[in-house]
Structure formats: structure tokens, C-alpha cells
Scaffold this active site. Structure first.
Site, PDB file in Angstrom:
ATOM      1  N   GLU A   1      57.309  46.557  35.981  1.00  0.00           N
ATOM      2  CA  GLU A   1      58.545  46.740  36.753  1.00  0.00           C
ATOM      3  C   GLU A   1      58.928  48.223  36.770  1.00  0.00           C
ATOM      4  O   GLU A   1      58.959  48.864  35.721  1.00  0.00           O
ATOM      5  CB  GLU A   1      59.668  45.890  36.136  1.00  0.00           C
ATOM      6  CG  GLU A   1      61.080  46.200  36.605  1.00  0.00           C
ATOM      7  CD  GLU A   1      61.311  46.045  38.114  1.00  0.00           C
ATOM      8  OE1 GLU A   1      60.844  45.045  38.687  1.00  0.00           O
ATOM      9  OE2 GLU A   1      61.928  46.946  38.701  1.00  0.00           O
TER      10      GLU A   1
ATOM     11  N   HIS B   1      80.016  12.587  30.732  1.00  0.00           N
ATOM     12  CA  HIS B   1      79.425  12.836  29.425  1.00  0.00           C
ATOM     13  C   HIS B   1      78.296  11.843  29.170  1.00  0.00           C
ATOM     14  O   HIS B   1      78.462  10.650  29.462  1.00  0.00           O
ATOM     15  CB  HIS B   1      80.473  12.669  28.325  1.00  0.00           C
ATOM     16  CG  HIS B   1      79.876  12.806  26.950  1.00  0.00           C
ATOM     17  ND1 HIS B   1      79.545  14.037  26.416  1.00  0.00           N
ATOM     18  CD2 HIS B   1      79.503  11.871  26.039  1.00  0.00           C
ATOM     19  CE1 HIS B   1      79.020  13.855  25.212  1.00  0.00           C
ATOM     20  NE2 HIS B   1      78.990  12.548  24.953  1.00  0.00           N
TER      21      HIS B   1
HETATM   22  P1  NAI Z   1      62.709  41.412  44.628  1.00  0.00           P
HETATM   23  O1  NAI Z   1      63.521  42.355  45.413  1.00  0.00           O
HETATM   24  O2  NAI Z   1      63.338  40.201  44.060  1.00  0.00           O
HETATM   25  O3  NAI Z   1      62.028  42.163  43.406  1.00  0.00           O
HETATM   26  C1  NAI Z   1      61.209  43.279  43.597  1.00  0.00           C
HETATM   27  C2  NAI Z   1      61.086  44.009  42.265  1.00  0.00           C
HETATM   28  O4  NAI Z   1      60.046  44.961  42.386  1.00  0.00           O
HETATM   29  C3  NAI Z   1      62.349  44.764  41.894  1.00  0.00           C
HETATM   30  O5  NAI Z   1      62.678  44.487  40.548  1.00  0.00           O
HETATM   31  C4  NAI Z   1      61.958  46.224  42.096  1.00  0.00           C
HETATM   32  O6  NAI Z   1      62.627  47.102  41.209  1.00  0.00           O
HETATM   33  C5  NAI Z   1      60.486  46.186  41.810  1.00  0.00           C
HETATM   34  N1  NAI Z   1      59.703  47.239  42.449  1.00  0.00           N
HETATM   35  C6  NAI Z   1      59.822  47.685  43.721  1.00  0.00           C
HETATM   36  N2  NAI Z   1      58.884  48.643  43.955  1.00  0.00           N
HETATM   37  C7  NAI Z   1      58.162  48.782  42.808  1.00  0.00           C
HETATM   38  C8  NAI Z   1      57.058  49.580  42.431  1.00  0.00           C
HETATM   39  N3  NAI Z   1      56.490  50.437  43.281  1.00  0.00           N
HETATM   40  N4  NAI Z   1      56.591  49.467  41.176  1.00  0.00           N
HETATM   41  C9  NAI Z   1      57.133  48.604  40.290  1.00  0.00           C
HETATM   42  N5  NAI Z   1      58.184  47.809  40.597  1.00  0.00           N
HETATM   43  C10 NAI Z   1      58.689  47.892  41.841  1.00  0.00           C
HETATM   44  O7  NAI Z   1      61.473  41.041  45.593  1.00  0.00           O
HETATM   45  P2  NAI Z   1      60.378  39.901  45.505  1.00  0.00           P
HETATM   46  O8  NAI Z   1      60.260  39.361  44.137  1.00  0.00           O
HETATM   47  O9  NAI Z   1      59.191  40.479  46.184  1.00  0.00           O
HETATM   48  O10 NAI Z   1      60.984  38.777  46.405  1.00  0.00           O
HETATM   49  C11 NAI Z   1      61.381  39.077  47.739  1.00  0.00           C
HETATM   50  C12 NAI Z   1      62.577  38.293  48.112  1.00  0.00           C
HETATM   51  O11 NAI Z   1      62.221  36.948  48.379  1.00  0.00           O
HETATM   52  C13 NAI Z   1      63.645  38.193  47.026  1.00  0.00           C
HETATM   53  O12 NAI Z   1      64.459  39.324  46.977  1.00  0.00           O
HETATM   54  C14 NAI Z   1      64.399  37.007  47.482  1.00  0.00           C
HETATM   55  O13 NAI Z   1      65.291  37.394  48.473  1.00  0.00           O
HETATM   56  C15 NAI Z   1      63.312  36.121  48.061  1.00  0.00           C
HETATM   57  N6  NAI Z   1      62.925  35.122  47.061  1.00  0.00           N
HETATM   58  C16 NAI Z   1      63.859  34.238  46.623  1.00  0.00           C
HETATM   59  C17 NAI Z   1      63.536  33.290  45.676  1.00  0.00           C
HETATM   60  C18 NAI Z   1      64.599  32.384  45.182  1.00  0.00           C
HETATM   61  O14 NAI Z   1      65.657  32.332  45.792  1.00  0.00           O
HETATM   62  N7  NAI Z   1      64.370  31.651  44.104  1.00  0.00           N
HETATM   63  C19 NAI Z   1      62.184  33.168  45.134  1.00  0.00           C
HETATM   64  C20 NAI Z   1      61.292  34.187  45.620  1.00  0.00           C
HETATM   65  C21 NAI Z   1      61.658  35.096  46.574  1.00  0.00           C
END
Ligand code: NAI
Ligand code: FAD
Length: 475
Positions: free
Chosen positions: A213, A454
Site C-alpha cells: 500500500e 435477543h
Molecule cells: P480503492 O480506492 O478502494 O483502493 C486503492 C488503494 O490503492 C488505496 O489504498 C490507494 O492508496 C492505493 N494505491 C493507489 N496507487 C497506488 C500505488 N501506485 N502503489 C501502492 N498503492 C496505491 O480502489 P480499489 O480497491 O481498486 O477498488 C476500486 C473501487 O471499487 C473502490 O473504491 C470501490 O468504490 C469499489 N469497490 C467496492 C467494494 C465494496 O463496496 N465492497 C468492493 C470492491 C470495490
């Protein structure tokens, strides 16, 4: 003559197909165009969510959780399950069946609601005489017209610069849901929602998982106390999460991937793995839409510019879901779809962005709505906090899962609930009570005075509300 519609929806994901159904319910002639193809080239409406997102990921989370329970927790119940094995092909086939049930369900709903479905790519051709001509490129090419257009073309996975997805060793969410055998070593870049959910799936099935991360804080958008508790649980499970890293060169070959990075101490490291999942966020998708033909405006991130009501820069062209600003969540896309259809009908469609819940479907699950403690501090709001641990909840003890807590944040003066944050068993379901409470502008005392069944996990919600006034009964 091209077929004429009142409303043409481009994109059949949760935003688009729900908008189409609602518009049809309101009496409009509606078309929905979606280009997603199933393995046989046939239509697969439902978008990212149904095909490579929410639904298949939850199917694999369920399968892998069963596997982990059989291996690690059945014994606590006196159940012997020896030689527990995972048949990955069967697990993936089950997931594909679940996806197909959802694709078929949407096609059925289109028929039921008299939405005309077109399988192919929709693109703007021209605007003339108050209507838009949309070209549909599918098995054949045709043109249709719409008085109102709703663009719901979703988003795509963001790749690391210079490291394209090959979906064999460098995987987006798509490839991550199709890995044919449990990798010995798996790395994920980004410990956001996908990183944690997909990392959990493959760790439970036996992979050695490391998540890299970039940010120094774990789940920065989540309430700090909750994120800390979740991190403790993931550490205990053996999900390795390295924070504050800078990813360098990524070399992918047939045999695997090598990732060079600098750790938080500034030391050069390298990681050799069988597969790499890149989960660093998503980019809005307008590929092939030909918005230029009509002058549709995008922002610097490539998202379609819309106002609070999802109106674009063009008259009677609306945009919703992942292709516009705001959280990239299926239920947010759906709410915008309903609101836009109602606005087209002259009604007062409304989306309350302050009460959109978030859920991360790991174990423990993480769920929240409203503002975090750190946001309230930054906003200078005087608040009271109350927490209740699942350790003191009878149902959680009976389930054998007492990780985590429920946390309420309420206005110091009025007691209005400002945020509810949860980490623990089945909190994806518990969060709805908090959403309803906040929609009705309830106080913490309102929840504290409501009778909860409960034994149930929801008693932890009531107790956390009681804790705001420092009067828990069971802790
Ligand atoms: P995310 O925005 O949740 O997380 C991306 C992570 O990657 C962040 O912590 C960021 O700091 C890190 N990051 C970015 N560039 C980087 C780099 N070059 N090197 C290392 N770390 C880096 O995005 P994610 O997990 O790809 O998911 C995309 C979207 O899909 C989510 O934001 C969400 O909106 C949706 N999603 C929702 C879910 C749910 O509601 N349960 C499940 C999966 C996805
Ligand atoms: P999409 O679902 O992306 O749908 C867009 C559709 O439009 C697609 O079918 C696409 O093929 C089609 N399309 C695009 N351009 C054209 C065109 N020109 N012509 C015709 N068709 C076109 N969100 C949650 O709320 N809960 C979750 O648990 C969750 N889990 C997720 C897990 C993963 C792995 C991923 C990647 C995402 C997850 N999300 C989750 C996010 C969720 O999938 C999206 O927020 C949601 O799908 C957005 O809906 P949408 O309708 O805006 O777009």
C-alpha cells in the site's frame, strides 16, 4: 426509420439497468444498450457489478470462508472435517452460475418492464431537432433516437503506469476472479476495498499474500479506531500488509512477477510472486461513447461532468454511477438511476450522499455510514462517542466470532447521530439500521430506546447507542 424512444440508457450496469426499469415504470418508452458479452458472446447485462465486481467477488468470499471455517473453526464445534480440499474449478463454476443467474434476472426484468434491450456498443451520432441519435454496434449496426439519454458506462480498473494487465500474471479485478489454481505467492498493490477482499479470498485458500500500500495509513477513509481493529484481525490471519511503500519496477514473465519497491523505512525490497493483482482504484469509462460528436464535457479525470442532479453539459443528457463524481458503489449508481428517471418525469428524485453506506466484505466485515471521528475533529464538531464490543454480545459468542465493535458518533448538544462505524461479524447487514436512523435524523437515544431482538448482533448496535450516554447494560 430509426426506432424512437423517450429515454435511451447507455450501459446496463446497476446504474443503467435500474434507471431503465424506473423510467419504464414511469410510463416512458425506454431502450437500454449494453455491450458486455458472456463466454458465448451473448448478452450479460449487469455491468462490472454483476460480471466482475460485487456479485462474483462475494461468491468467492463465501466459498473461501466456508473453506476456512471447515479447516480452522469446525473443530471448535466438535466437528471433524479431515482432508478438506478446495476444487478451484468448481468454486469458479459456482461463481459463474451465480453471475449468470443475475444476468438472466436482468434480462427477465427488462421484458417484465417492457424495456427494449440492445446488445452492442452505444455511441452518440448526432443531436438534431431536440433528439439524440445513438448508433448501436452489435451483431448488426442500427441507429435509434432518444429525447433523453442516460449515460451509465461505468469504470475500468486503473493499471500501474507501464504495466498493462495481461490477466495471466498481472491481474485486474477481472483476472483476479478467474485465477484457475491457488497461487503459492500472491501480491496485491493497493490495500483498498478490492485489495482486502481479493487478498482475503486467496489467503483463505492457502496463498501467501502480501499487499503493498502506497499510503502510510491503513484504510484512511475509515474511522481510525475501526481501521486499527480491522488491521489487528488481518495481521492475526496472516494477511501481510505493508504500508507506505513506493512501487518501482514490475517485471512480468510467464512464470511470475517480480515487484521492486521501497518500504516505509526507505529500504529497497523485491517480491517474487506467481500472480500480481493491481487494485489501485478505477477510472471512469467513456471509451467508444463518442461524446465529442455532441460536445459532452469530461473533467481532468475523464469523468463526465454533472451537477448535483446528474445533468451533464448537454440538454436532456444525464450521467450516473461510476462514470461521474462520487463514490464508485453499485447502490450509489442505482440511487442516481432512480433519481434521474424521476427527474425526467418531472418528479423530485433525490440522493442523499451523506447516508450512502460503505461495506468491505472481509472477515471481520467493515461497514460505516456518515462521518468518522477524524472528520468530526477536522470539521470542529463537538461530538460524543459510544462503542460496544462484540466480545460482550451473546449472539457473537454463540457464533464463535467476537471480533470488533460498533461505534456511534452523536452531536454533543442535540444527540443526532453523525456517524456509525462497525467492524465485526455480519456488519454488512447491521449497517442498514444506522442508515435508516440517519435518514430519519434519529438521535443515539432513539436507537438506545428501541427494542432489539435477543440474542442478536443488532443488540451491539443498541448498546453502542447506549454507550453514547455512558449507560451500556451488558458491558
Ligand atoms: P480503492 O480506492 O478502494 O483502493 C486503492 C488503494 O490503492 C488505496 O489504498 C490507494 O492508496 C492505493 N494505491 C493507489 N496507487 C497506488 C500505488 N501506485 N502503489 C501502492 N498503492 C496505491 O480502489 P480499489 O480497491 O481498486 O477498488 C476500486 C473501487 O471499487 C473502490 O473504491 C470501490 O468504490 C469499489 N469497490 C467496492 C467494494 C465494496 O463496496 N465492497 C468492493 C470492491 C470495490
Ligand atoms: P458498471 O457496472 O461498470 O456498468 C457499465 C456497463 O456499461 C457495463 O456493462 C459496460 O459494458 C457498459 N458499457 C460501457 N460503455 C458502453 C457503451 N458505449 N455502449 C454499451 N455499453 C457500454 N460496489 C458495491 O456497492 N458493493 C460491492 O460489493 C462492490 N464490489 C466490487 C468488487 C469489485 C471487484 C469491483 C471491481 C467493483 C465492486 N463494486 C462494488 C463497485 C461496483 O461494481 C460499481 O460501483 C458499479 O458496478 C457501478 O455501476 P455502473 O452502472 O455505474 O457501471
Amino acid at each position: 426509420m430509426s426506432q424512437a424512444f423517450d429515454v435511451v440508457v447507455i450501459g446496463g450496469g446497476p446504474g443503467g439497468y435500474i434507471a431503465a426499469i424506473r423510467a419504464a415504470q414511469l410510463g416512458f418508452q425506454v431502450a437500454c444498450i449494453d455491450e458486455w458479452k458472456n463466454g458465448k458472446g451473448g448478452p450479460a447485462p449487469g455491468g462490472t457489478c454483476t460480471n466482475v465486481g460485487c456479485i462474483p467477488s462475494k461468491a468467492l468470499l463465501q466459498s473461501s470462508e466456508h473453506f476456512e471455517h471447515a479447516n480452522k473453526h469446525f473443530a471448535d464445534h466438535g466437528i471433524t472435517a479431515s482432508d478438506v480440499k478446495i476444487d478451484v474449478a468448481k468454486m469458479l463454476a459456482r461463481k459463474d452460475t451465480v453471475v449468470k443467474q443475475n444476468n438472466d434476472g436482468i434480462l427477465y426484468l427488462f421484458k417484465k418492464n417492457k424495456v427494449t434491450f440492445f446488445h452492442g456498443r452505444g455511441s452518440f451520432a448526432k443531436a438534431e431537432g431536440g433528439v439524440y441519435e445513438i448508433k448501436v454496434a452489435g451483431a448488426k449496426e442500427e441507429a435509434i433516437t432518444g429525447k433523453h439519454i442516460i449515460v451509465a458506462t461505468g469504470s475500468n480498473a486503473r493499471a500501474l503506469p507501464g504495466v498493462p494487465f495481461d490477466e495471466e500474471t498481472v491481474l485486474s479485478n477481472d483476472g483476479a476472479l478467474r485465477v484457475g489454481a491457488v497461487p503459492k505467492k500472491l501480491a496485491l498493490i493497493g490495500s483498498g476495498v478490492i485489495g482486502l477482499e481479493m487478498g482475503s479470498v486467496w489467503r483463505r485458500l492457502g496463498a501467501d499474500v502480501t499487499i503493498l500500500e502506497g499510503l502510510p495509513t491503513f484504510l484512511g477513509a475509515v474511522d481510525e479506531q475501526i481501521a486499527k481493529e480491522a488491521k489487528k484481525a488481518f495481521d492475526k490471519q496472516g494477511l501481510k500488509i505493508e504500508l507506505g511503500v513506493k512501487v518501482g519496477e514490475v517485471k512480468a514473465g510467464k512464470a511470475g512477477v517480480s515487484v521492486a519497491y521501497t518500504n516505509a523505512k526507505g529500504e529497497a525490497q523485491s517480491l517474487d510472486v506467481d500472480k500480481l493483482i493491481v487494485s489501485i482504484g478505477r477510472v471512469p469509462n467513456t471509451i467508444g461513447l463518442n461524446g465529442e460528436a455532441v460536445g459532452l464535457k469530461l473533467d481532468e479525470r475523464g469523468a463526465i461532468i454533472v451537477d448535483d442532479d446528474c445533468k451533464t453539459s448537454l440538454p436532456n443528457v444525464w450521467a450516473i454511477g461510476d462514470v461521474v463524481r462520487g463514490p464508485m458503489l453499485a447502490h450509489k449508481a442505482e440511487e442516481e438511476g432512480v433519481a434521474v428517471a424521476e427527474r425526467i418525469a418531472g418528479q423530485h428524485g433525490h440522493v442523499n450522499f451523506d447516508t450512502v453506506p460503505w461495506v468491505i466484505y472481509t472477515s471481520p466485515e467493515i461497514a460505516w455510514v456518515g462521518r468518522t471521528e477524524q472528520q468530526l475533529k477536522a470539521d470542529g464538531v463537538a461530538y460524543k462517542a459510544g462503542t460496544f464490543p462484540f466480545l460482550a454480545n451473546g449472539r457473537a459468542r454463540a457464533l464463535g466470532d467476537t471480533t470488533g465493535m460498533v461505534k456511534f458518533l452523536a452531536d454533543a448538544k442535540t444527540d443526532e447521530i453523525l456517524g456509525v462505524h462497525m467492524v465485526g461479524p455480519q456488519v454488512s447487514e447491521l449497517i442498514s439500521e444506522a442508515v435508516v436512523a440517519m435518514e430519519f435524523k434519529a438521535s443515539a437515544e432513539d436507537i438506545a430506546r428501541i427494542c432489539h431482538a435477543h440474542p442478536s448482533l443488532s443488540e451491539a448496535t443498541k448498546e453502542a447507542a447506549l454507550a453514547v450516554d455512558k449507560r451500556t447494560l451488558n458491558f
